[in-house]
Design a protein around this motif. Structure first.
Motif, PDB file in Angstrom:
ATOM      1  N   SER A 175       0.845  -1.201   0.000  1.00 19.51           N
ATOM      2  CA  SER A 175       0.000   0.000   0.000  1.00 19.51           C
ATOM      3  C   SER A 175       0.878   1.248   0.000  1.00 19.51           C
ATOM      4  O   SER A 175       2.083   1.192   0.301  1.00 19.51           O
ATOM      5  CB  SER A 175      -0.897   0.013   1.246  1.00 19.51           C
ATOM      6  OG  SER A 175      -0.108   0.161   2.425  1.00 19.51           O
ATOM      7  N   ALA A 176       0.263   2.374  -0.335  1.00 25.74           N
ATOM      8  CA  ALA A 176       0.994   3.646  -0.316  1.00 25.74           C
ATOM      9  C   ALA A 176       1.507   3.941   1.091  1.00 25.74           C
ATOM     10  O   ALA A 176       2.629   4.421   1.273  1.00 25.74           O
ATOM     11  CB  ALA A 176       0.089   4.773  -0.800  1.00 25.74           C
ATOM     12  N   LYS A 177       0.699   3.614   2.082  1.00 24.22           N
ATOM     13  CA  LYS A 177       1.086   3.859   3.468  1.00 24.22           C
ATOM     14  C   LYS A 177       2.324   3.056   3.838  1.00 24.22           C
ATOM     15  O   LYS A 177       3.236   3.551   4.511  1.00 24.22           O
ATOM     16  CB  LYS A 177      -0.065   3.518   4.406  1.00 24.22           C
ATOM     17  CG  LYS A 177       0.212   3.847   5.863  1.00 24.22           C
ATOM     18  CD  LYS A 177      -1.001   3.577   6.729  1.00 24.22           C
ATOM     19  CE  LYS A 177      -0.722   3.929   8.184  1.00 24.22           C
ATOM     20  NZ  LYS A 177      -1.898   3.645   9.052  1.00 24.22           N
ATOM     21  N   GLN A 178       2.373   1.790   3.389  1.00 22.99           N
ATOM     22  CA  GLN A 178       3.532   0.951   3.677  1.00 22.99           C
ATOM     23  C   GLN A 178       4.787   1.487   3.007  1.00 22.99           C
ATOM     24  O   GLN A 178       5.881   1.479   3.597  1.00 22.99           O
ATOM     25  CB  GLN A 178       3.252  -0.485   3.204  1.00 22.99           C
ATOM     26  CG  GLN A 178       2.233  -1.218   4.061  1.00 22.99           C
ATOM     27  CD  GLN A 178       1.852  -2.565   3.476  1.00 22.99           C
ATOM     28  OE1 GLN A 178       1.728  -2.704   2.253  1.00 22.99           O
ATOM     29  NE2 GLN A 178       1.670  -3.553   4.339  1.00 22.99           N
ATOM     30  N   LEU A 179       4.636   1.989   1.786  1.00 18.54           N
ATOM     31  CA  LEU A 179       5.796   2.548   1.085  1.00 18.54           C
ATOM     32  C   LEU A 179       6.297   3.810   1.785  1.00 18.54           C
ATOM     33  O   LEU A 179       7.506   4.033   1.888  1.00 18.54           O
ATOM     34  CB  LEU A 179       5.439   2.853  -0.370  1.00 18.54           C
ATOM     35  CG  LEU A 179       6.595   3.384  -1.234  1.00 18.54           C
ATOM     36  CD1 LEU A 179       7.765   2.408  -1.219  1.00 18.54           C
ATOM     37  CD2 LEU A 179       6.130   3.656  -2.656  1.00 18.54           C
ATOM     38  N   MET A 180       5.368   4.622   2.256  1.00 19.57           N
ATOM     39  CA  MET A 180       5.757   5.822   3.012  1.00 19.57           C
ATOM     40  C   MET A 180       6.609   5.430   4.216  1.00 19.57           C
ATOM     41  O   MET A 180       7.627   6.058   4.516  1.00 19.57           O
ATOM     42  CB  MET A 180       4.520   6.587   3.493  1.00 19.57           C
ATOM     43  CG  MET A 180       3.722   7.270   2.409  1.00 19.57           C
ATOM     44  SD  MET A 180       2.277   8.110   3.128  1.00 19.57           S
ATOM     45  CE  MET A 180       1.110   7.974   1.768  1.00 19.57           C
ATOM     46  N   GLN A 181       6.178   4.372   4.912  1.00 19.16           N
ATOM     47  CA  GLN A 181       6.904   3.925   6.105  1.00 19.16           C
ATOM     48  C   GLN A 181       8.279   3.386   5.733  1.00 19.16           C
ATOM     49  O   GLN A 181       9.274   3.662   6.404  1.00 19.16           O
ATOM     50  CB  GLN A 181       6.088   2.858   6.838  1.00 19.16           C
ATOM     51  CG  GLN A 181       4.824   3.406   7.468  1.00 19.16           C
ATOM     52  CD  GLN A 181       3.940   2.324   8.060  1.00 19.16           C
ATOM     53  OE1 GLN A 181       4.075   1.140   7.728  1.00 19.16           O
ATOM     54  NE2 GLN A 181       3.021   2.719   8.927  1.00 19.16           N
ATOM     55  N   GLU A 182       8.352   2.620   4.648  1.00 18.57           N
ATOM     56  CA  GLU A 182       9.630   2.054   4.208  1.00 18.57           C
ATOM     57  C   GLU A 182      10.635   3.150   3.857  1.00 18.57           C
ATOM     58  O   GLU A 182      11.813   3.061   4.189  1.00 18.57           O
ATOM     59  CB  GLU A 182       9.415   1.155   2.984  1.00 18.57           C
ATOM     60  CG  GLU A 182       8.856  -0.214   3.297  1.00 18.57           C
ATOM     61  CD  GLU A 182       8.823  -1.102   2.061  1.00 18.57           C
ATOM     62  OE1 GLU A 182       9.521  -0.760   1.072  1.00 18.57           O
ATOM     63  OE2 GLU A 182       8.110  -2.113   2.085  1.00 18.57           O
ATOM     64  N   LEU A 183      10.148   4.173   3.160  1.00 13.07           N
ATOM     65  CA  LEU A 183      11.034   5.249   2.696  1.00 13.07           C
ATOM     66  C   LEU A 183      11.191   6.380   3.708  1.00 13.07           C
ATOM     67  O   LEU A 183      11.971   7.306   3.496  1.00 13.07           O
ATOM     68  CB  LEU A 183      10.509   5.810   1.363  1.00 13.07           C
ATOM     69  CG  LEU A 183      10.425   4.814   0.198  1.00 13.07           C
ATOM     70  CD1 LEU A 183       9.853   5.494  -1.043  1.00 13.07           C
ATOM     71  CD2 LEU A 183      11.790   4.212  -0.101  1.00 13.07           C
ATOM     72  N   GLY A 184      10.421   6.314   4.797  1.00 11.60           N
ATOM     73  CA  GLY A 184      10.496   7.363   5.816  1.00 11.60           C
ATOM     74  C   GLY A 184       9.970   8.698   5.329  1.00 11.60           C
ATOM     75  O   GLY A 184      10.521   9.750   5.664  1.00 11.60           O
ATOM     76  N   LEU A 185       8.894   8.648   4.536  1.00 11.19           N
ATOM     77  CA  LEU A 185       8.317   9.863   3.960  1.00 11.19           C
ATOM     78  C   LEU A 185       7.007  10.223   4.651  1.00 11.19           C
ATOM     79  O   LEU A 185       6.224   9.344   4.994  1.00 11.19           O
ATOM     80  CB  LEU A 185       8.060   9.678   2.461  1.00 11.19           C
ATOM     81  CG  LEU A 185       9.276   9.372   1.575  1.00 11.19           C
ATOM     82  CD1 LEU A 185       8.815   9.096   0.158  1.00 11.19           C
ATOM     83  CD2 LEU A 185      10.271  10.520   1.613  1.00 11.19           C
ATOM     84  N   LYS A 186       6.793  11.523   4.787  1.00 13.09           N
ATOM     85  CA  LYS A 186       5.491  11.985   5.269  1.00 13.09           C
ATOM     86  C   LYS A 186       4.506  11.973   4.107  1.00 13.09           C
ATOM     87  O   LYS A 186       4.900  11.984   2.941  1.00 13.09           O
ATOM     88  CB  LYS A 186       5.608  13.392   5.857  1.00 13.09           C
ATOM     89  CG  LYS A 186       6.403  13.427   7.151  1.00 13.09           C
ATOM     90  CD  LYS A 186       6.389  14.814   7.762  1.00 13.09           C
ATOM     91  CE  LYS A 186       7.130  14.834   9.087  1.00 13.09           C
ATOM     92  NZ  LYS A 186       7.116  16.184   9.710  1.00 13.09           N
ATOM     93  N   ARG A 187       3.225  11.977   4.456  1.00 12.33           N
ATOM     94  CA  ARG A 187       2.169  11.857   3.443  1.00 12.33           C
ATOM     95  C   ARG A 187       2.278  12.940   2.370  1.00 12.33           C
ATOM     96  O   ARG A 187       2.228  12.658   1.169  1.00 12.33           O
ATOM     97  CB  ARG A 187       0.800  11.921   4.134  1.00 12.33           C
ATOM     98  CG  ARG A 187      -0.378  11.782   3.174  1.00 12.33           C
ATOM     99  CD  ARG A 187      -1.691  11.893   3.953  1.00 12.33           C
ATOM    100  NE  ARG A 187      -2.818  11.832   3.053  1.00 12.33           N
ATOM    101  CZ  ARG A 187      -3.393  10.707   2.630  1.00 12.33           C
ATOM    102  NH1 ARG A 187      -2.903   9.536   3.026  1.00 12.33           N
ATOM    103  NH2 ARG A 187      -4.424  10.732   1.802  1.00 12.33           N
ATOM    104  N   ASN A 188       2.451  14.206   2.815  1.00  6.47           N
ATOM    105  CA  ASN A 188       2.494  15.307   1.836  1.00  6.47           C
ATOM    106  C   ASN A 188       3.725  15.216   0.938  1.00  6.47           C
ATOM    107  O   ASN A 188       3.676  15.533  -0.256  1.00  6.47           O
ATOM    108  CB  ASN A 188       2.421  16.665   2.544  1.00  6.47           C
ATOM    109  CG  ASN A 188       3.573  16.882   3.500  1.00  6.47           C
ATOM    110  OD1 ASN A 188       4.189  15.930   3.973  1.00  6.47           O
ATOM    111  ND2 ASN A 188       3.859  18.125   3.810  1.00  6.47           N
TER     112      ASN A 188
END
Length: 201
Positions: A175-188
């Motif tokens: 999911s997009a949320k999982q990728l954000m967590q993997e890459l250490g990115l905030k939603r925006n």
């Protein structure tokens, strides 16, 4: 009668040693010296607030090394000095010798008159210094920006493999949320990168 000292510098990098030494030499006890590292643009300072509102009582003396240790705002200085006058708290400023004089009873008007003139002049100087400092800061920032220097947090750059990682989301592997967590990115930030890629396609 208790004698308090107040020592202030504007930033954490500056030192209070010189002021504290001067207050000690004048006879202020260490336990009665209130220290603060905060701007003099206003009186929104926690340690000063405790000194003013909880410690100082009628008949006490407050000692500062110079008038601008109280404030660099002319109006604020005059209002504060008037407050202390009404509270019968004596202000002694080490670089204003006339404030240190103890006159006989009934001669206080002489001291008040001289101090009023000095305070009017020095509070104006203190305020002008504050305005000058602010102007220099603004000019320095403008000059730096003209040279391309950026202020604030540096903008996060897109990882080189972000397009490949995004394909995993499109293939529904994660999911997009999982990728954000993997890459250490905030939603925006994540969606800014997605938008940038869409603009390029």
């Amino acid at each position: 009668m208790r004698v308090y000292g107040y020592a202030r510098v504007s930033s954490k990098e500056q030192h209070l040693d010189r002021q504290i030494t001067a207050l000690r030499q004048f006879g202020v006890e260490d336990r009665n010296i209130i220290e603060e590292k905060a701007s003099g643009k206003d009186f929104n300072r926690p340690n000063y607030a405790v000194l003013r509102n909880a410690l100082l009582r009628e008949g006490d003396v407050l000692v500062v090394t110079s008038l601008d240790r109280l404030s660099r705002n002319k109006v604020d200085i005059k209002e504060e000095l008037e407050y202390y006058r009404q509270q019968n708290v004596r202000i002694k400023v080490l670089d204003l010798p006339t404030t240190l004089i103890d006159l006989a009873e009934g001669e206080d008007w002489v001291l008040d008159m001289v101090n009023h003139i000095l305070i009017e002049v020095l509070s104006s100087i203190a305020e002008q210094e504050r305005v000058t400092i602010r102007k220099r800061q603004e000019e320095g920032i403008a000059a730096a920006k003209a040279k391309g220097k950026k202020f604030g947090r540096p903008e996060i750059m897109m990882p080189e493999d972000f397009p490949q990682q995004l394909e995993r989301v499109k293939r529904q592997e994660i999911s997009a949320k999982q990728l954000m967590q993997e890459l250490g990115l905030k939603r925006n930030t994540y969606y800014r990168f997605v938008h940038e890629l869409e603009q390029l396609s």
